[in-house]
Every structure is written in structure tokens, then in C-alpha cells.
Design an enzyme around this catalytic site. Sequence first.
Site, PDB file in Angstrom:
ATOM      1  CG  HIS A 180      -7.362   7.890   4.977  1.00  0.00           C
ATOM      2  ND1 HIS A 180      -6.823   6.765   5.356  1.00  0.00           N
ATOM      3  CD2 HIS A 180      -7.674   7.379   3.336  1.00  0.00           C
ATOM      4  CE1 HIS A 180      -6.809   5.787   4.417  1.00  0.00           C
ATOM      5  NE2 HIS A 180      -7.503   5.892   3.433  1.00  0.00           N
ATOM      6  CG  HIS A 187      -1.973   1.109   1.238  1.00  0.00           C
ATOM      7  ND1 HIS A 187      -2.027   2.181   2.132  1.00  0.00           N
ATOM      8  CD2 HIS A 187      -2.740   1.305   0.543  1.00  0.00           C
ATOM      9  CE1 HIS A 187      -3.063   2.861   1.805  1.00  0.00           C
ATOM     10  NE2 HIS A 187      -3.621   2.451   0.885  1.00  0.00           N
ATOM     11  CG  HIS A 219      -1.033   5.425  -1.881  1.00  0.00           C
ATOM     12  ND1 HIS A 219      -2.357   6.401  -2.239  1.00  0.00           N
ATOM     13  CD2 HIS A 219      -1.982   4.447  -1.387  1.00  0.00           C
ATOM     14  CE1 HIS A 219      -3.402   5.835  -2.071  1.00  0.00           C
ATOM     15  NE2 HIS A 219      -3.130   4.624  -1.510  1.00  0.00           N
ATOM     16  CG  HIS A 271      -9.246   8.325  -0.394  1.00  0.00           C
ATOM     17  ND1 HIS A 271      -7.991   8.736  -0.567  1.00  0.00           N
ATOM     18  CD2 HIS A 271      -9.399   7.128   0.402  1.00  0.00           C
ATOM     19  CE1 HIS A 271      -7.241   7.827  -0.329  1.00  0.00           C
ATOM     20  NE2 HIS A 271      -8.062   6.950   0.363  1.00  0.00           N
ATOM     21  CD  GLU A 317      -6.043   9.304  -4.904  1.00  0.00           C
ATOM     22  OE1 GLU A 317      -4.999   8.762  -4.189  1.00  0.00           O
ATOM     23  OE2 GLU A 317      -5.767   9.710  -6.102  1.00  0.00           O
ATOM     24  CG  HIS A 320     -10.330   2.163   0.899  1.00  0.00           C
ATOM     25  ND1 HIS A 320      -9.992   2.864  -0.062  1.00  0.00           N
ATOM     26  CD2 HIS A 320      -9.598   2.920   1.854  1.00  0.00           C
ATOM     27  CE1 HIS A 320      -9.173   3.869  -0.128  1.00  0.00           C
ATOM     28  NE2 HIS A 320      -8.602   3.727   1.207  1.00  0.00           N
ATOM     29  CG  HIS A 330      -7.635   1.521  -2.823  1.00  0.00           C
ATOM     30  ND1 HIS A 330      -6.874   2.332  -3.538  1.00  0.00           N
ATOM     31  CD2 HIS A 330      -7.190   1.524  -1.675  1.00  0.00           C
ATOM     32  CE1 HIS A 330      -5.924   2.844  -3.032  1.00  0.00           C
ATOM     33  NE2 HIS A 330      -6.042   2.608  -1.719  1.00  0.00           N
TER      34      HIS A 330
END
Length: 686
Positions: free
Chosen positions: A370, A207, A211, A366, A350, A406, A233
Site C-alpha cells: 500500500h 473497509h 480495519h 501487504h 498483512e 489484493h 478481502h
Amino acid sequence: MANDQQRLLYLFELPQEDIQKPRGGGSVLFKFENDETPPSVATRVGVSPSVNLPVPERNDVTLQALGTAPSIPKGSAFSFFLASHRRAAKDLCDFFMKTSGAEDLRQVAARVHGKVNETLFIYAISFVILRKKELRSVRLPTMVEVFPSRFVPQEALAKAQLEINRMDPNQTEPVIIDHGLEFSGTHLKPEHRLSYWREDNGINVHHWHWHLIYPPAMGFDRDRKGELFYYMHQQIIARYDIERLCLGLPRVEKLDNWRIPIEDGYFPKLTISNSGRQWGSRQDNTLPKDLRRRDFGEFVDITDMEIWRSRLLDAIHQGFMIDRNGDKVRIRDDVTSGKRGIEILSEALEADAELSVNFPYYGDLHNRGHDILAFSHDPDNAHKEEMGVVGDLGTSLRDPVFFRLHKLVDDLFQEYKETQQPYTESELFLPGVRIEQAGVVRGNEADVLLTGWNKREFEASRGLDFNGKSVILRLTHLDHKPFEYHMQINNDLREAKEVTVRIFLAPKLNGQEKEMDFIEQRILWSEMDKFTVNLKPGKNHVVRSSKESSITNLEELTFKDLENSGPGSTSEQVAFNFCGCGWPQHMLLPRGRPEGMAFQLFFMLTDYAKDKVANPGGVRRCANGVSFCGMQDAKYPDARPMGFPFDRPPAPLLQGLPVSTTADYARLGNAFIHDITIRFLGEKLN
């Protein structure tokens, strides 16, 4: 020490220690010009450095030149989900990108070391190595050794230090830290039964690495970046749901109501830095609140999240988004030119502020999701607590709430996919080729695959200083016995035919032990492999090893691996870092059950002439990880939508008959479905 690999490798070692402390077991020293290094720093356990890496004075390395990079405190967490941290990362990466060659980068980076946050420093060095063409032979060491405190609890590291303090100074045997199987919690709570999966070192490194290659707001727009964000994802969520079914747990529920408490807490027991600063913990039944973190310049309301989601849903069902000029931007996947709708939607979800069709309007669902979850235990900094692990790219999958967030994101993507026209028979069918038989073989046994526990060792003393002594992490992880796919294919044409072979895996039964219909099983299909093969006229026997999977990464490279490697210039080394992005090979299979669990393999052949993508000559086609990570400096090597043919619901009829299960797709000669069993052996695997 003349090759680029060796010039840059030791910038990754002991990231939280003074750069002038010897690396490489005490044999390597960054020697600063006009700077007398104290003897206590220049030696480790009586070993005098045999290799000096000169670091001359650099007038171009000043705090002002680093922009906002020094604004993130050293010893604290670095989060790419925070806009202020992304700006700092871009400033530092831009500064490093101005260097020319490995030697110049080494000198500049050595001067910057200690002036910026440690995690930011490693991120920026990695980012630049991946993007500079002259550094293609340089490989990245595994993050498990760079930041071991993100993979094992502080208690285990402290015990190792205590053992070293008590040991005979002349002892050369390394101290061993065994970690697993209970990981961060006991099995009293159902979610802890999945800790081995969420906290797996390979999954979390994947992951982080993904990214690193596909970051938002960094001035890089790779081919089909948005669609890859969706697909990679989505596949993580599918595999997580499958693992839950293996353990008799329900599939994960999306986090679609931000105004009720989050049932499951998470206590990572990890530290961020040598200072002992811990990641934030979330109690059970924590209520998400408006984020008011002035220390990061982050302010977002729960209402914002609800509004952004509503606007995205409106766009999905209206079939268009509104750009900043108020013009309609159609979103649909059956386009012949320009971006697919899934790409446009993903860039807004995103979100990438530079690529979003209308960032002020559609927001940052997104990333801000987080942020809210990472600070849910201290949203206003009243307690001066550090963020939770869900705020860091390399640790976020450890927390069960990552998957709930997610699932919400993927639910929006699936809502969009359901608005697209189903694939027609002509799009699915490939005339002239037929799969007569297909399955898997492991040793001398067919259609039974085995999983269980295995161990892998890493050097914790490469990332943390244990008085110069060697400390080994021995991590327990899920693994499987290697296997092969076997396919009997007939080519009824008079000439050879090049085809793409697509292989997927899914459970046969749902949580109620009932056979799944197409719709229920559709988003559980996990891509296992995708490759091309040239079929000669007549019968063909195609064999493919599980180790060659298009989704998986080669084994992570340790410092010792890289120290022992010669000068890197081969084609495999040139593309390793990019192709090295991928799902961990040891997690290719779900665990199954001790008594055996029923799964299905789906095989499909498609016309490579329609699948292939024109790329510049000389581009290396990655053997590993390409399905999730694409190709370096090239277009994604598959023209079809990612996840084809399961990215859309089916048409009501196929060949004049209803489509109720995936097996109905196997009416087509170029498709085949086959039942297999996956058996979990636990510690008896080896």
C-alpha cells in the site's frame, strides 16, 4: 443531552474546525472553562447555542502525554499502512483508553481536539468507543458526513459554497449536491466503467470500519483476526471480479511484477482537508520505485517485496514457517487446537508485527505494498506531494490498483489453500436432511432479481462548514429490489435437527460465455447468507429475507438519526457498532446485465452441533455483518474454515464419481444448486 450518545456525537462533527465553533446546527457549544470564546466563533448564522457542553481544565491533557500523536501534521493525510502513523494512533488510543465513561472521554477529547491530525482524532475516538464496555450504547455516525470531501470531488463542494455565498441570507432550503454516475472519470477508459462500484460510499466505509475493528499493531488480538483478514478481502476481490464480468471486462490481474509500469492511473479529484490539499494522483504507466519518504520515516525497496513474497511461497510449499528462534511452525488448517495455518500465514502477510511468527524475516508485504503504491507518483518526496488514496483505509478501494495488490495477496492465500487436503465426503455430507428445492422469490416472480440505481442523502454540512448553511449530498449508488430465499427441506430423522444454512452466489459463465468448471468458479463464490434453523421431523419450508444477510450492515446512521435517537441501552444498540461493520446492504447483489445475466445459487446444510462455538453466556449474536466482522468480545461463531466448502479445491471423486463442476457437490442431499437471473434496470429500478 444526558445520554452517552449525545455526549460524544458532536466530537465527530466539523472535525477540521475549531472545537469551540457551535455544532448541531449552531445549537451545541463546547464551553471551555476559563476560556472566553470569541462571539464570531460562538455563533453560527445568528443562532445562539442552547446547549453548553462544559469542558473543564484538565491537567492530564498535555502534548507530552499524547506521545507521538502530535507528530502527524494537521490537514495532512493519515495512513494506517504507515508504521509511524500506526505508532501515533496507538499512542492516542492508549491515552483515550485511560478515560472512564463518556463524560470523561468527552472532556479529554475536546481538550485534545486541535492538537492532533483530524483524521487521527476521529480514528482514535472511534477505536475507543468500540472497545470500552461502558460505551456500548454509543453509535458512530457515518464517515460520509464526518469527511464528505472523501466521497465527492472538491469541485462539487466548491460549487455548493459559491451558491451559498450568492444566496439570500434568510433562505432555509438546503443546497443539494448530486454526485454520480460518472464519478471520477469518463467511460473512455474501461476501468472507469467500474467507478460506481469502487467509489461506492458503503463499500469504502465498510473497509474503514473493518480495519478499525481489526487493526494490526494496536495490542488487540481478536479471535481468528488473521483468517478474517484473508476471507473478507478474498470476498471483496470475488465480488469485484463478478462485477467486471457483468460489464464484459476480464477478471482483475494480480500485481506480481513490481518492475513494470502500472497501466492504469487514478485521479481521485478529492481533497484531504479544508486547506484544499489534494490527494496524490497517479499517471497511466507509472513505474513503482523504491520508497524513500523521510517525512514518514518509510524506506522500502522493490527487492524487499520480491524477497518477502518468495519467502512466503517457500513457507506455503514447505508446510512450515520459521520463527525468530529458528524453529519450524507448521501451517495447516486441519488442526484440533491452536491456530489454523491460514491464521499464521495471514498474520505474517498483512503483517502484524506483534503477531507475525517472524516479522523481520517475512516482512510486511501487504502494508508496504500500500505504501509503495500510495507514493508511486512521488516516492522520494521530490515534489512534496501528498499520498494517493490507496494509502487511506477509507478511500483505498477507489483506486483500481487496490484490487491488483489484493489479488496478489489473495493469490498467496489461494496457493496455501491448494496445499490443504480436500474435504472428504464425510466432512461435506449431512445424513438425514435433504434439500428438495431452493430458490429466490421477489414479489410474485421467482428466480429473477432486479438491480439498478438508487439515491441516498447525507448532510455534508456536518463535516464541512458552509457558513452554517445546510448542504445535502445526494449520492447515486447501485441497489436492488429486496427478495427472499425459499427452501423446501426434508428432515428424515425422528427428532428435530439444528442446521447451519450456507448460501453462496456466483456467475454461471466465464468471460468467454462458457460454463465454468469447479476450479474456475471456486474463488468467485460470494457468501450471501449464513444462519441456523431448527428443522422439525418431516417437511420444512424455510424462508429468509435478503435484508437479514449475515454479511451486510444495517443502513449507515446519520447525525440526524443519532440526534433523534433516545438514550441507548437496548441490546441492539449495545452491539450496533461492532455488528454495524459489514458489507453494505445495497451492494449485496452484483449488477447483472440489462438483458439478464445467468447466476447460480449454492445452498448447503451443515450440522450446527459441529459448527457451533462455545461463547460466554449473554453474548449477543449479531444479526448483521457477522460473516465478515465476527462478534463483539466473543469467538467467531462458526467452527468451520471461513468460506467452507469453497475455501479448498475439491477431491477428485465424490460418491465414486468425478467432481468437475460445483453441481457435482449437489449430489449430496444436503446441497443444492439453482440457476437464477439478475437483470439490471438502471434508473428504472424505482
